[in-house]
Design a protein around this motif. Structure first.
Motif, PDB file in Angstrom:
ATOM      1  N   ARG A 117       0.829  -1.212   0.000  1.00  0.00           N
ATOM      2  CA  ARG A 117       0.000   0.000   0.000  1.00  0.00           C
ATOM      3  C   ARG A 117       0.854   1.249   0.000  1.00  0.00           C
ATOM      4  N   GLY A 118       2.147   1.106  -0.227  1.00  0.00           N
ATOM      5  CA  GLY A 118       3.053   2.243  -0.139  1.00  0.00           C
ATOM      6  C   GLY A 118       3.077   3.076  -1.404  1.00  0.00           C
ATOM      7  N   VAL A 119       3.948   4.107  -1.373  1.00  0.00           N
ATOM      8  CA  VAL A 119       4.021   5.051  -2.480  1.00  0.00           C
ATOM      9  C   VAL A 119       4.386   4.336  -3.788  1.00  0.00           C
TER      10      VAL A 119
ATOM     11  N   VAL B  46      -4.911  14.129  15.118  1.00  0.00           N
ATOM     12  CA  VAL B  46      -4.969  14.439  16.544  1.00  0.00           C
ATOM     13  C   VAL B  46      -5.582  13.282  17.310  1.00  0.00           C
ATOM     14  N   ALA B  47      -6.641  12.679  16.733  1.00  0.00           N
ATOM     15  CA  ALA B  47      -7.287  11.552  17.409  1.00  0.00           C
ATOM     16  C   ALA B  47      -6.311  10.389  17.570  1.00  0.00           C
ATOM     17  N   ALA B  48      -5.513  10.103  16.532  1.00  0.00           N
ATOM     18  CA  ALA B  48      -4.575   8.979  16.598  1.00  0.00           C
ATOM     19  C   ALA B  48      -3.471   9.249  17.614  1.00  0.00           C
ATOM     20  N   ILE B 231       3.437   1.012  17.557  1.00  0.00           N
ATOM     21  CA  ILE B 231       3.580   1.234  16.113  1.00  0.00           C
ATOM     22  C   ILE B 231       3.510  -0.107  15.374  1.00  0.00           C
ATOM     23  N   VAL B 232       4.232  -1.101  15.878  1.00  0.00           N
ATOM     24  CA  VAL B 232       4.236  -2.420  15.232  1.00  0.00           C
ATOM     25  C   VAL B 232       2.835  -3.023  15.257  1.00  0.00           C
ATOM     26  N   THR B 233       2.154  -2.903  16.405  1.00  0.00           N
ATOM     27  CA  THR B 233       0.803  -3.461  16.524  1.00  0.00           C
ATOM     28  C   THR B 233      -0.130  -2.839  15.495  1.00  0.00           C
ATOM     29  N   LYS B 234      -0.043  -1.512  15.371  1.00  0.00           N
ATOM     30  CA  LYS B 234      -0.911  -0.829  14.408  1.00  0.00           C
ATOM     31  C   LYS B 234      -0.583  -1.251  12.985  1.00  0.00           C
ATOM     32  N   LEU B 235       0.705  -1.448  12.704  1.00  0.00           N
ATOM     33  CA  LEU B 235       1.101  -1.911  11.370  1.00  0.00           C
ATOM     34  C   LEU B 235       0.526  -3.286  11.084  1.00  0.00           C
ATOM     35  N   PHE B 238      -2.810  -3.293   9.933  1.00  0.00           N
ATOM     36  CA  PHE B 238      -2.908  -2.518   8.694  1.00  0.00           C
ATOM     37  C   PHE B 238      -3.439  -1.108   8.922  1.00  0.00           C
ATOM     38  N   ASP B 239      -3.288  -0.600  10.177  1.00  0.00           N
ATOM     39  CA  ASP B 239      -3.635   0.790  10.444  1.00  0.00           C
ATOM     40  C   ASP B 239      -2.390   1.630  10.163  1.00  0.00           C
ATOM     41  N   TYR B 240      -2.050   1.771   8.876  1.00  0.00           N
ATOM     42  CA  TYR B 240      -0.809   2.454   8.512  1.00  0.00           C
ATOM     43  C   TYR B 240      -0.829   3.909   8.932  1.00  0.00           C
ATOM     44  N   ALA B 241      -1.994   4.569   8.773  1.00  0.00           N
ATOM     45  CA  ALA B 241      -2.088   5.988   9.116  1.00  0.00           C
ATOM     46  C   ALA B 241      -1.846   6.186  10.610  1.00  0.00           C
TER      47      ALA B 241
END
Lengths: 270, 270
Positions: A117-119, B46-48, B231-235, B238-241
């Motif tokens: 999903r990257g650039v 801001v929410a994240a 960060i790893v957990t979110k990745l 697939f919560d990349y943002a």
């Protein structure tokens, strides 16, 4: 000026207790746990195909990342030590960047750039190039994490030795490449070796950055540290520690080599 | 170099190569974080970033790193002092072992410390008997971060103590200062700036640390989840943002620390 004996012994005892607890005990633990089920089980764990493929991938990764970073390190050290230019301190700060960026973020940036999903993800996919969750991504993340090491060791030596000999070679008619190969590199060779050893230790042992980009495919995209994690999470403790002992031996060899080179650099300096 | 003239050849080549390599390996990938964040709406960002789970992880990461760096400040100073000023058997070996946390891969440190401090471990069992849970707790995180930051203060302070002029201490003593006053008024002012540099380096390293912590922390959201793990957990979800937003906060913190470290080192050189 000597401290009184009781104070001396107290400080030595405290320092040794601290180091024993945080450095000595972990090293001993690795080997005790690794041989818990005897030497047979130890060597079986290392001969396991997944472990062997992890060793191969780690060697491949370090084999690419370290030479690249040597070339970069020498070029950057030459640039910073031989010339004056604006923005030099900003460049130095930039080179130190990987020391303060979390390894996890080092992995993340490559996922954002080159992941599905990257650039550049769609373009890579269209050309059937697999970077993230494959070996190239592991190499890239490792290069990022380890690029400062050679520069950081070679630069102070180049700065200390100055450029007089290079300038003499120039007046005698030597070309740039000849100056580099015949004058500069021989002078800084121990510094380069020192940087290589540190760079290699980090390249082979990197966990966070590699873990993010690897995808953890057993026998395919696992490096040695990732293999330790997998075995540990499967409650195969003696297997995990057997594989971890390889990295511990690497760390100990690194420390010995580092010490030897330090002595060498010290005695060879005027 | 003299008069700012560029006598030696290779300026264009090394400058070009250094910048090309840095851009490819570090700059372009890092801008991906900013690029990705810019695709989020401000509210979402801001929410994240202010999500209670994220805020808890910042507090834990920075708090535990601070405690670990303070432990290293005190013990690192002590170890440096003992290694420079006193003689005792095995000193050279111990001096070499100080660098082990630099050389030992973090994953190995992680599984080893967890084994030592878990309920049945060599130190975990006696601590458990006292009612202290070392592994899978915040204490475990501090222990791991103390390990990874251990060499910094020792290695920044050691050369300063080596360079102290004994005549100054003798002068202080002959003027009637006790050992404690001499330490506070003569030794500490000279050694403190480098000790603070070592402290900052240890702190910066601890903030980004991942490998040694994930095994021992227990990874409970809101309680023992460090920022790199979040960060790893979110990745992985697939919560990349979300991962990128938190990474941006960490990157800004890293840049700030890098700036402080460079300013401190610049001051010491002057």
């Amino acid at each position: 000026m000597k401290d009184p004996a009781p104070l001396r012994w107290l400080l030595i005892a405290l320092a040794l207790a601290f180091l024993g607890l945080f450095v000595g005990l972990p090293v001993v633990t690795v080997f005790v746990e690794a041989f818990r089920n005897g030497p047979g089980a130890y060597f079986d764990a290392i001969k396991e195909p997944d472990t062997l493929s992890a060793i191969k991938l780690t060697l491949l990764t370090a084999g690419i990342a370290v030479p690249l970073n040597v070339v970069f390190g020498v070029a950057a050290a030459w640039l910073i030590s031989k010339y004056r230019f604006p923005g030099k301190s900003a460049l130095l700060t930039l080179i130190d960047l990987p020391f303060s960026v979390s390894p996890v973020i080092a992995g993340l940036v490559f996922v954002l750039l080159l992941g599905a999903r990257g650039v550049f993800g769609p373009w890579l996919e269209a050309h059937d190039l697999h970077v993230i969750f494959a070996a190239p991504g592991i190499v890239l993340a490792t290069v990022f994490i380890t690029f400062p090491f050679v520069t950081r060791e070679v630069l102070p030596i180049m700065q200390e030795l100055g450029s007089d000999e290079e300038e003499q070679a120039l007046t005698l008619g030597a070309r740039g490449w000849q100056i580099l190969l015949r004058v500069t590199l021989p002078k800084v060779r121990w510094g380069i070796l020192y940087g290589v050893i540190l760079c290699n230790a980090r390249a082979m042992g990197e966990f966070g950055a590699v873990s993010v980009v690897s995808g953890h495919v057993r026998g395919e995209t696992n490096t040695i540290p990732l293999q330790v994690e997998i075995l540990y999470n499967e409650y195969n403790l003696s297997g995990a520690f057997a594989v971890a002992s390889l990295l511990t031996i690497l760390a100990l060899v690194t420390l010995v080599a580092k010490k030897l080179i330090e002595l060498r650099i010290r005695t060879h300096r005027p | 170099m003299r008069d700012g003239r560029r006598i030696l050849p290779g300026f264009g080549l090394t400058m070009g190569f250094t910048l090309f390599y840095l851009s490819l390996v570090a700059l372009i990938p890092l801008t991906a974080v900013f690029f990705k964040t810019s695709t989020m709406t401000w509210e979402r960002f801001v929410a994240a970033v202010t999500d209670p789970r994220a805020v808890a992880s910042y507090e834990l990461t920075f708090g535990a790193s601070l405690v670990a760096a303070l432990a290293n400040l005190v013990f690192g100073f002590m170890v440096a002092w003992v290694l420079v000023r006193y003689t005792f058997p095995g000193k050279k070996l111990i001096d070499a072992l100080v660098d082990l946390p630099f050389a030992l891969p973090t994953a190995v440190a992680g599984v080893t410390l967890t084994t030592i401090y878990s309920k049945n471990g060599w130190l975990g069992a006696p601590l458990e008997a006292l009612g202290v849970h070392a592994a899978y707790s915040r204490l475990g995180i501090v222990l791991a971060l103390t390990f990874v930051g251990l060499p910094f203060v020792v290695r920044t302070v050691q050369p300063v103590i080596e360079g102290l002029d004994p005549a100054m201490e003798e002068a202080a003593a002959s003027l009637g200062a006790g050992r404690a006053a001499t330490f506070r008024r003569v030794i500490l002012p000279v050694a403190l700036p480098s000790a603070v540099t070592g402290f900052t380096l240890a702190f910066a390293r601890a903030v980004g640390e991942y490998g040694s912590v994930v095994f021992i922390s227990g990874n409970m959201p809101l309680r023992t989840e460090i920022v790199p793990l979040l960060i790893v957990t979110k990745l992985e979800q697939f919560d990349y943002a979300g991962a990128t937003a938190i990474a941006l906060v960490m990157l800004v913190a890293s840049f700030a620390m890098l700036f402080v470290i460079n300013a401190l080192q610049g001051r010491i050189k002057r």
